[in-house]
Design an enzyme around this catalytic site. Structure first.
Site, PDB file in Angstrom:
ATOM      1  N   LYS A 151       3.020   1.196  16.413  1.00 23.87           N
ATOM      2  CA  LYS A 151       4.038   1.316  15.372  1.00 23.87           C
ATOM      3  C   LYS A 151       3.744   2.535  14.514  1.00 23.87           C
ATOM      4  CE  LYS A 151       6.368  -1.311  11.718  1.00 23.87           C
ATOM      5  NZ  LYS A 151       6.403  -2.582  10.949  1.00 23.87           N
TER       6      LYS A 151
ATOM      7  N   TRP B   3       0.833  -1.205   0.000  1.00 24.73           N
ATOM      8  CA  TRP B   3       0.000   0.000   0.000  1.00 24.73           C
ATOM      9  C   TRP B   3       0.864   1.250   0.000  1.00 24.73           C
ATOM     10  CZ3 TRP B   3      -2.002   2.915   4.700  1.00 24.73           C
ATOM     11  CH2 TRP B   3      -1.109   2.819   5.786  1.00 24.73           C
ATOM     12  N   ASP B   4       2.162   1.083   0.283  1.00 29.45           N
ATOM     13  CA  ASP B   4       3.102   2.209   0.267  1.00 29.45           C
ATOM     14  C   ASP B   4       2.983   3.008  -1.027  1.00 29.45           C
ATOM     15  OD1 ASP B   4       3.897   0.109   2.025  1.00 29.45           O
ATOM     16  OD2 ASP B   4       5.902   0.939   2.171  1.00 29.45           O
TER      17      ASP B   4
ATOM     18  N   GLU C 231       1.149  -2.226  12.769  1.00 25.19           N
ATOM     19  CA  GLU C 231       1.466  -3.655  12.769  1.00 25.19           C
ATOM     20  C   GLU C 231       2.005  -4.175  14.099  1.00 25.19           C
ATOM     21  OE1 GLU C 231       4.026  -3.988   9.414  1.00 25.19           O
ATOM     22  OE2 GLU C 231       2.388  -3.823   7.960  1.00 25.19           O
TER      23      GLU C 231
END
Length: 730
Positions: free
Chosen positions: A586, A332-333, A474
């Site tokens: 995160k 998805w980056d 995550e």
């Protein structure tokens, strides 16, 4: 708009201990391939790597990976009978530079050999942006006594991916000052043709020889120099694969045959012009902060160097084309972090990147079927076909006898909505109705079908839920009703219905075709509406605080400040399970959500959620994706100094290796986030009915910020000055 400051990345000393980091930083590319910044001569521990977009091959555990192409850099020198090496003799001066204006990597070395001979060497290279199949090297050597120079140029097919070999040798040949190589990947069957030409200008008694070594044909040139003489060695290499032509070997050889005898200057001139056009479209100027300015341009350079201009069947992986991290897989980056930069500056490239998702739609459909769902479920990690290539297990980082289960490929499902969000953003910014009608709409409809089939009805809550998922954060897996996932699913379902309405009004034939091919009826559309209206959502009515996922507020409370100073992530300190049980993030899903769907947040809700989750995020050692988004929201709540701190954490992730992992490759998502922080954070860009407007929130020491975008086919330049000196807007 181009200014002359802050264009050069410089290394002033040779250090083997940091060479892998430097290799990442000095990566060059042209959208077809990328080459790490190793030296022409060899050193222990180096990662000599060239990746070509789309050239994947099978590998154990991680399914598939980009393949390390033949080594085109290999150019060893014997100067006065002594091998040139920076680990021997004496380095009198050393400087390596990457010129971001034109992608030229150069290295100037003054060297005294072990026997005392002095030499001045200038190494230069670039990957042509004009002809992306051409790779150019030049070495200029000055002697300070009567002597000889021998240059050995090898085209080596004996390359590997960190000790795993992918190439089978098919053939090779030599012709005077040319050599060629023909290879094929072992599993995917992609053929590669490579050809190299070596020419020398200068010296006396020039001699050409060649060695027909299997899989490493080598061209050798020797010449004699007098004191003060200069010799120029030019090596041009061409790469073609069977992805572009049925005869890659012949194409590579013909590419060199068409070049003039001395090709460097002409190729460099056209290459530099091409880079100038890129920068004219997307350069950013920051006055008052040279460090930030250089870091921004470096990030944009790496995105542009990896951007496919001629190929719409590939995308940009999480490490671009700069390192082995994530094996070249696409996340998805690309859609959420990198793509906006291209959407608003180089929409042609954005269209290519989104077309990759269209061409891999069958892979997404296959994943949905295998998981028991309808429609299209995009892979968390995608490669050539769009099928899921996330490794199921990976070796433990400290105990190689153990394996760690990776769940992201199974349950990190938000990516399907992320792809649609990027398509929608592109469409709104460009007005590219053709793309939406003939590619985007089909993706939207099939993804909506997935979300509707994935939703779970809970009679007790009266809601549709998404359980056992991983959000962007995550550190926490196997959670229920992740706020980001649920909100994006609701947005996607609702927007898919809007897209279908638009399609039926503007492209009725195409709408009817999709209804038939997808077997889409009114009862299914009714279910989409029902699911969208009743998706689980938890928000404290008294203060607007949104729970990141169901039960998050009950997680173990940890004071991050009490753990400082530290050099490890929270997950490293607490372990995977310990971090999962704690409230440290995160990256904060709710803050990310506030950026993508700002309509869900009023001013009070935005502030309370930012402050709450900002205090609980592992900023330094968590995700590299988070800091740039934090910077944007910090600007929106009126905290420019705090925004700048987040921004610089992102901007220096690679240049200063703040996370200690830049040797694996560029943090490409962070690079894209940096541009978004500049434009949508500090620049405060908004799109209003009468066009783009800015509401700047500049750091106090920035005197001026300038950036350009394209919106609905029109160019816009914004020239923003710090309020202390007045505001200029264009």
């Amino acid at each position: 708009m181009l200014n002359q400051r802050n264009w050069i990345i410089t290394e002033n000393c040779f250090d083997l201990k940091s060479q892998n980091h430097a290799e990442t930083i000095f990566t060059i590319g042209n959208g077809y391939l990328g080459t790490r910044g190793t030296h022409e001569e060899h050193y222990p521990g180096e990662e000599r790597t060239t990746f070509i977009h789309g050239v994947f091959d099978d590998v154990p555990i991680v399914f598939t990976e980009l393949v390390n192409a033949p080594d085109w850099l290999d150019l060893t020198l014997r100067l006065g009978g002594e091998w040139f090496s920076l680990t021997e003799g004496e380095i009198l001066s050393y400087q390596r530079q990457l010129d971001l204006r034109n992608g030229l990597l150069s290295r100037r070395v003054e060297w005294r050999s072990p026997q005392g001979a002095r030499w001045l060497l200038l190494f230069e290279r670039f990957a042509s942006l004009t002809n992306p199949h051409l790779l150019c090297q030049r070495v200029t050597i000055k002697a300070f006594e009567n002597t000889t120079v021998e240059a050995r140029a090898t085209l080596s097919g004996d390359t590997d991916n960190l000790n795993y070999k992918h190439w089978d040798w098919l053939g090779q040949g030599l012709e005077h000052n040319n050599t060629w190589l023909h290879l094929r990947t072992r599993s995917s069957g992609i053929e590669l043709g490579a050809a190299t030409r070596l020419t020398v200008d200068g010296g006396e008694n020039l001699e050409h020889t060649a060695w027909d070594t299997r899989n490493a044909p080598t061209l050798v040139v020797t010449t004699e120099l007098k004191s003060g003489d200069i010799v120029e060695i030019e090596k041009i290499t061409a790469f073609y694969t069977s992805r572009e032509t049925t005869d890659p070997q012949g194409a590579a050889r013909r590419a060199l045959e068409t070049l003039p005898k001395r090709a460097w200057s002409g190729l460099m001139e056209s290459h530099a012009r091409a880079w100038q056009r890129e920068w004219e479209a997307c350069d950013v100027v920051i006055e008052g902060d040279d460090r930030a300015h250089l870091a921004v341009r470096f990030s944009l350079f790496q995105l542009l160097a990896a951007a496919p201009r001629q190929d719409e069947r590939v995308s940009i992986g999480a490490k671009a084309l700069s390192g082995y991290g994530y094996r070249g897989h696409v996340f998805w980056d690309t859609e959420i972090f990198m793509l906006p930069f291209f959407t608003y500056t180089r929409p042609e490239i954005a269209r290519n990147l989104l077309s990759y998702r269209f061409h891999t739609l069958e892979g997404a459909r296959k994943k949905a079927r295998e998981n028991g769902f309808n429609g299209a479920q995009f892979a968390w990690e995608s490669a050539a076909t769009g099928e899921e290539v996330t490794p199921t297990w990976v070796p433990h980082p400290t105990d190689r006898t153990k394996l760690i289960r990776i769940w992201t490929g199974d349950i990190q499902i938000h990516i399907s909505a992320d792809v649609c969000y990027a398509i929608w953003q592109y469409w709104q910014a460009t007005g590219d109705d053709d793309f939406m009608a003939h590619r985007g709409a089909e993706i939207f409809l099939d993804v909506a079908r997935f979300w509707a089939s994935r939703a779970e009805w809970n009679g007790e809550t009266g809601c549709y839920e998404f359980t056992d998922v991983i959000g962007p954060d995550e550190y926490h897996d196997h959670v229920d009703n992740n706020a980001y996932t649920n909100a994006l699913a609701r947005w996607q379902l609702s927007t898919a219905l809007k897209v279908l309405d638009w399609l039926e009004g503007r492209y009725p034939t195409k709408a009817a075709e999709l209804r038939r091919s997808l077997e889409l009826d009114e009862s299914e559309l009714t279910r989409w509406r029902e699911v969208a209206e009743k998706i689980y959502w938890k928000q404290d009515e008294s203060n607007g605080l949104i729970e990141q996922f169901e039960g998050y507020f009950q997680r173990r409370q940890i004071d991050l400040q009490a753990l400082e100073p530290r050099t490890q992530s929270i997950q490293s300190l607490l372990g995977i399970e310990g971090a999962n049980e704690a409230n440290i993030l995160k990256q904060p899903d709710v803050v990310m959500l506030a950026y993508l769907l700002p309509e869900l947040f009023d001013e009070k809700t935005l502030r309370v959620n930012y402050e709450y989750y900002n205090a609980r995020t592992d900023h330094t050692f968590g995700s590299s994706l988070g800091p740039a988004i934090h910077a944007i929201i910090a600007c929106r709540v009126g905290k420019p100094d705090e925004a700048y701190e987040h921004f610089m954490r992102a901007a220096l992730a690679d240049l200063e290796d703040v996370r200690g992992n830049a040797h694996d490759g560029i943090h490409a998502a962070s690079a894209g986030g940096i541009w978004q922080a500049i434009v949508f954070g500090f620049g405060g860009l908004r799109f209003e009915p009468d066009g783009p407007k800015t509401y700047p929130c500049l750091p106090r020491h920035w005197r001026r910020l300038v950036f350009r975008i394209r919106y609905r086919g029109q160019p816009y330049e914004f020239d923003l000055c710090n309020p202390q000196t007045g505001v200029a807007e264009g």
